[in-house]
Design a protein around this motif. Structure first.
Motif, short mmCIF file in Angstrom:
data_model
loop_
_atom_site.label_atom_id
_atom_site.label_comp_id
_atom_site.label_asym_id
_atom_site.label_seq_id
_atom_site.Cartn_x
_atom_site.Cartn_y
_atom_site.Cartn_z
N THR A 22 3.46 -8.19 2.92
CA THR A 22 4.43 -7.14 2.62
C THR A 22 3.74 -5.80 2.67
O THR A 22 2.51 -5.70 2.63
N GLU A 23 4.49 -4.77 2.76
CA GLU A 23 3.97 -3.43 2.83
C GLU A 23 3.26 -3.05 1.53
O GLU A 23 2.25 -2.39 1.52
N SER A 24 3.80 -3.53 0.42
CA SER A 24 3.22 -3.17 -0.87
C SER A 24 1.85 -3.79 -1.08
O SER A 24 0.97 -3.17 -1.66
N SER A 25 1.61 -5.01 -0.59
CA SER A 25 0.29 -5.62 -0.77
C SER A 25 -0.75 -4.89 0.07
O SER A 25 -1.89 -4.73 -0.35
N GLY A 26 -0.38 -4.42 1.26
CA GLY A 26 -1.30 -3.64 2.07
C GLY A 26 -1.62 -2.32 1.41
O GLY A 26 -2.77 -1.86 1.41
N GLN A 27 -0.62 -1.71 0.83
CA GLN A 27 -0.83 -0.44 0.13
C GLN A 27 -1.67 -0.65 -1.12
O GLN A 27 -2.50 0.19 -1.46
N GLN A 28 -1.50 -1.79 -1.78
CA GLN A 28 -2.32 -2.09 -2.95
C GLN A 28 -3.78 -2.24 -2.56
O GLN A 28 -4.68 -1.77 -3.26
N ALA A 29 -4.04 -2.88 -1.42
CA ALA A 29 -5.42 -3.05 -0.96
C ALA A 29 -6.04 -1.70 -0.63
O ALA A 29 -7.21 -1.43 -0.95
N ILE A 30 -5.26 -0.82 -0.01
CA ILE A 30 -5.77 0.51 0.30
C ILE A 30 -6.06 1.28 -0.98
O ILE A 30 -7.09 1.95 -1.09
N ASN A 31 -5.17 1.15 -1.95
CA ASN A 31 -5.39 1.84 -3.23
C ASN A 31 -6.63 1.33 -3.94
O ASN A 31 -7.40 2.09 -4.51
#
Length: 170
Positions: A22-31
């Motif tokens: 999902t988009e949110s898990s990728g964003q969480q990894a970036i964060n």
């Protein structure tokens, strides 16, 4: 079934399964990566490169067995003073460069140095020197005197810069 049939059968492999991202898990990894990088840079700024690298090494080698960790510790023990003193030299050089208002050489400076170098090389070619033994004694004497003069000027400049004859003032 007989053993013969079982031994010739192709091995069973697991089918490739693709998990949905999902988009949110990728964003969480970036964060997470961004916060880890920010933590590392703040640690380096507060503790210095050497201490932060040593603490990073201790965190990374925590679960490694002692038989593998011992040679790594010896290598780090050799590298730690090298890292420390290189950091000290870097910081000292940075302070001196700021205090003396040093600037990086520009293209004109490099061109002037290049022309001087080529003048020296042309002079040596004009002399037709095959080896060091062909240089006359008078030239050796003049070179030794110039070297002594430059080294004496360097020592005098260091003494004046320190403001003391034997060391730096406290």
């Amino acid at each position: 079934m007989s053993m013969r049939v079982l031994s010739k059968a192709t091995p069973v492999t697991r089918a490739y399964i693709r998990y949905a991202s999902t988009e949110s898990s990728g964003q969480q990894a970036i964060n997470k990566a961004t916060t880890a990088f920010n933590d590392l840079t703040s640690t380096v700024r507060s503790q210095g490169v050497t201490k932060s690298l040593c603490s990073l090494y201790q965190k990374a080698t925590g679960p490694i067995p002692a038989s593998i960790k011992a040679p790594l510790n010896k290598a780090v023990g050799v590298l730690e003073p090298v890292l420390y003193y290189s950091e000290v030299v870097y910081q000292l050089g940075r302070q001196v460069a700021r205090g003396q208002n040093f600037t990086l050489p520009n293209k004109a400076d490099f061109m002037a140095a290049e022309t001087q170098l080529f003048k020296v090389l042309d002079f040596v070619k004009a002399q037709n020197l095959k080896s060091i033994k062909d240089i006359p004694l008078e030239t050796w004497k003049n070179g030794a005197i110039k070297t002594f003069e430059l080294s004496a000027l360097f020592v005098i400049g260091e003494t004046v810069g320190r403001g003391n004859l034997l060391g730096y003032k406290d």
